[in-house]
Design an enzyme around this catalytic site. Structure first.
Site, mmCIF file in Angstrom:
data_model
loop_
_atom_site.group_PDB
_atom_site.id
_atom_site.type_symbol
_atom_site.label_atom_id
_atom_site.label_comp_id
_atom_site.label_asym_id
_atom_site.label_seq_id
_atom_site.Cartn_x
_atom_site.Cartn_y
_atom_site.Cartn_z
ATOM 1 N N ASN A 89 61.823 18.877 115.284
ATOM 2 C CA ASN A 89 60.509 19.156 114.720
ATOM 3 C C ASN A 89 59.483 19.416 115.815
ATOM 4 O O ASN A 89 59.673 19.051 116.973
ATOM 5 C CB ASN A 89 60.058 17.974 113.853
ATOM 6 N N LYS B 273 55.659 3.355 116.347
ATOM 7 C CA LYS B 273 54.729 4.236 117.058
ATOM 8 C C LYS B 273 53.746 4.836 116.072
ATOM 9 O O LYS B 273 54.103 5.168 114.948
ATOM 10 C CB LYS B 273 55.486 5.356 117.777
ATOM 11 N N LYS C 101 50.026 7.527 115.751
ATOM 12 C CA LYS C 101 49.251 8.597 116.357
ATOM 13 C C LYS C 101 47.843 8.122 116.686
ATOM 14 O O LYS C 101 47.256 7.299 115.974
ATOM 15 C CB LYS C 101 49.184 9.802 115.422
ATOM 16 N N ASP D 85 50.566 7.610 120.526
ATOM 17 C CA ASP D 85 50.872 8.988 120.917
ATOM 18 C C ASP D 85 49.666 9.871 120.637
ATOM 19 O O ASP D 85 49.245 10.018 119.492
ATOM 20 C CB ASP D 85 52.088 9.470 120.116
ATOM 21 N N GLU E 8 51.453 7.545 125.065
ATOM 22 C CA GLU E 8 52.245 8.775 125.148
ATOM 23 C C GLU E 8 51.385 10.035 125.181
ATOM 24 O O GLU E 8 50.414 10.159 124.440
ATOM 25 C CB GLU E 8 53.192 8.841 123.948
ATOM 26 N N GLU F 60 58.199 15.623 126.171
ATOM 27 C CA GLU F 60 58.829 16.275 125.017
ATOM 28 C C GLU F 60 58.477 17.756 124.921
ATOM 29 O O GLU F 60 59.176 18.515 124.242
ATOM 30 C CB GLU F 60 58.433 15.574 123.721
ATOM 31 N N ASP G 159 63.352 16.694 125.261
ATOM 32 C CA ASP G 159 64.103 16.902 124.018
ATOM 33 C C ASP G 159 65.297 17.798 124.306
ATOM 34 O O ASP G 159 65.126 18.962 124.674
ATOM 35 C CB ASP G 159 63.195 17.553 122.974
ATOM 36 N N HIS H 119 62.668 12.756 122.586
ATOM 37 C CA HIS H 119 62.014 13.180 121.355
ATOM 38 C C HIS H 119 63.068 13.807 120.439
ATOM 39 O O HIS H 119 64.079 14.314 120.901
ATOM 40 C CB HIS H 119 60.936 14.212 121.691
ATOM 41 N N GLU I 203 64.324 8.272 119.469
ATOM 42 C CA GLU I 203 63.256 8.260 118.475
ATOM 43 C C GLU I 203 63.847 8.286 117.069
ATOM 44 O O GLU I 203 64.985 8.692 116.864
ATOM 45 C CB GLU I 203 62.364 9.486 118.690
#
Length: 390
Positions: free
Chosen positions: A54, A182, A184, A214, A240, A266, A293, A323, A342
């Site tokens: 994603n 985690k 945001k 993050d 992050e 990531e 990633d 990621h 993750e």
């Protein structure tokens, strides 16, 4: 001598009403592929499947015009191991990158990563092994990890999502067996984000070491430092991607002033970019985390080169937590003995998450015995893959 007889490509939506500090996911999609071999088992061809993580959109145009034709037009021997008995993802990688200039990765790295995943799935299936064991044997990595640390990524911004809903979300993660979560930040004011952080800490009994935050690259230097000063007393698991992924000077300055762990990587998609992060961003191998990633960055073939580079610079693989939040990166984490993986519980479906019968306990997850990546154990995703080559 196995051969690839067809490659089917499509797109699947993974949209959502949620958002982070930089983007919303209302139109998010991803590429899916099925790489069909001429090997028949139980009356069916052995097929490798892949998709992109994603955060990046589907790359169908590049797949259709450049990557897939190169593989289909290659001489069969160009895709095989030296003994001619197996598909070699590394040799196929060289074929996919023919006549491609270095740098300027764009979505090309995503397209290659999608096929790379499918080729590793196919190679492990042809060998009759789950991918993490195939990787350990093929690359002589020693015994893989039996289980992997996973953290639950959530805490997105969404319409109507206040502090009670955020807390309920985090309680749900804990109930599922996760220990670290985690959330945001950066999509609200600093004061509002601190209220959100403290609300989640209430659910975690005040233990900041179980909470990562993050910012998704949102901040300029002054804002990153202001958040750092405010977050420092909480003793977080990590802070992050505070700034733009290529603003190494910002990261270097922040690392001098923020004593807690930082995490990033990531959105860096090659070994050259990863090397520059290590050289210039002030990343500290005793505490920081690297999130490259393996799918978005040219696949596992390139990720193995990144791991080699990191060893040369004194980094342990245990400082790497990719990621992605899916089964492919889970196998990679176990085989390469990374620091974890993750997880997106319930998000980015049907591609996100692990096998339907997966059990998380104490923040760790075991791996199954299904050959390949094990998409066959994820019913909704497997139906999508099957439709590509029905």
């Amino acid at each position: 001598m196995p051969r690839i007889v067809a490659i089917h490509e499509g797109t699947v939506p993974i949209s959502s009403s949620m958002s982070n500090a930089f983007i919303d996911f209302s139109a998010m999609d991803c590429s899916i592929v099925a790489v069909v071999s001429d090997v028949i088992r139980d009356g069916e061809p052995v097929v490798g499947y892949g998709f992109n993580s994603n955060g990046r959109y589907s790359a169908g145009e590049i797949l259709r015009r450049r990557i897939i034709p190169r593989l289909m037009q290659a001489a069969p021997d160009d895709l095989l191991t030296d003994d001619g008995r197996a598909i070699d993802p590394a040799r196929a990688w060289d074929v996919m990158l023919r006549n491609e200039k270095p740098g300027g990765h764009g979505e090309r790295s995503v397209a290659v990563g999608v096929i790379d995943m499918a080729l590793f799935d196919l190679a492990a299936k042809l060998a009759g092994l789950p991918l993490y064991r195939w990787l350990a044997e093929h690359y002589r990595l020693g015994a893989p990890d039996d289980d992997v640390f996973v953290y639950a990524a959530g805490g997105y911004y969404a319409p109507g999502k206040g502090l009670p809903q955020l807390q309920d979300e985090m309680r749900g993660f804990l109930d599922q067996g996760y220990d670290v979560v985690k959330m945001k930040i950066g999509g609200a004011s600093l004061s509002d984000d601190l209220e959100r952080v403290e609300a989640v800490l209430e659910v975690l009994d005040g233990n900041g070491s179980r909470l990562a935050v993050d910012a998704n690259g949102r901040f300029d230097l002054d804002t990153a430092l202001a958040y750092g000063r405010a977050l420092e007393p909480y003793g977080l698991f990590w802070y992050e991607e505070p700034g733009d992924p290529l603003d190494f000077a910002l990261h270097a300055t922040l690392s001098e002033r923020y004593p807690g762990p930082l995490a990033t990587g990531e959105n860096l998609f090659s070994v050259a970019d990863a090397r520059n992060l290590i050289r210039y961003a002030g990343m500290r191998p005793d505490r920081d985390y690297l999130q490259f990633d393996p799918v978005l960055g040219y696949g596992l073939v390139e990720y193995l080169r990144i791991q080699q580079m990191l060893r040369q610079h004194g980094w342990s693989a245990r400082r790497c937590i990719p990621h992605g939040g899916h089964q492919f990166s889970l196998h990679i984490a176990a085989a390469l003995k990374l620091g974890g993986n993750e997880s997106y519980p319930g998000e980015f479906q049907p591609t996100g998450g692990f096998a339907d019968n997966a059990v998380i306990a104490g923040g760790r997850i075991g791996l199954g015995d299904t050959p390949g990546i094990g998409f066959e154990d994820k019913e909704k995703l497997y139906r999508v893959f099957r439709a590509l080559h029905a």
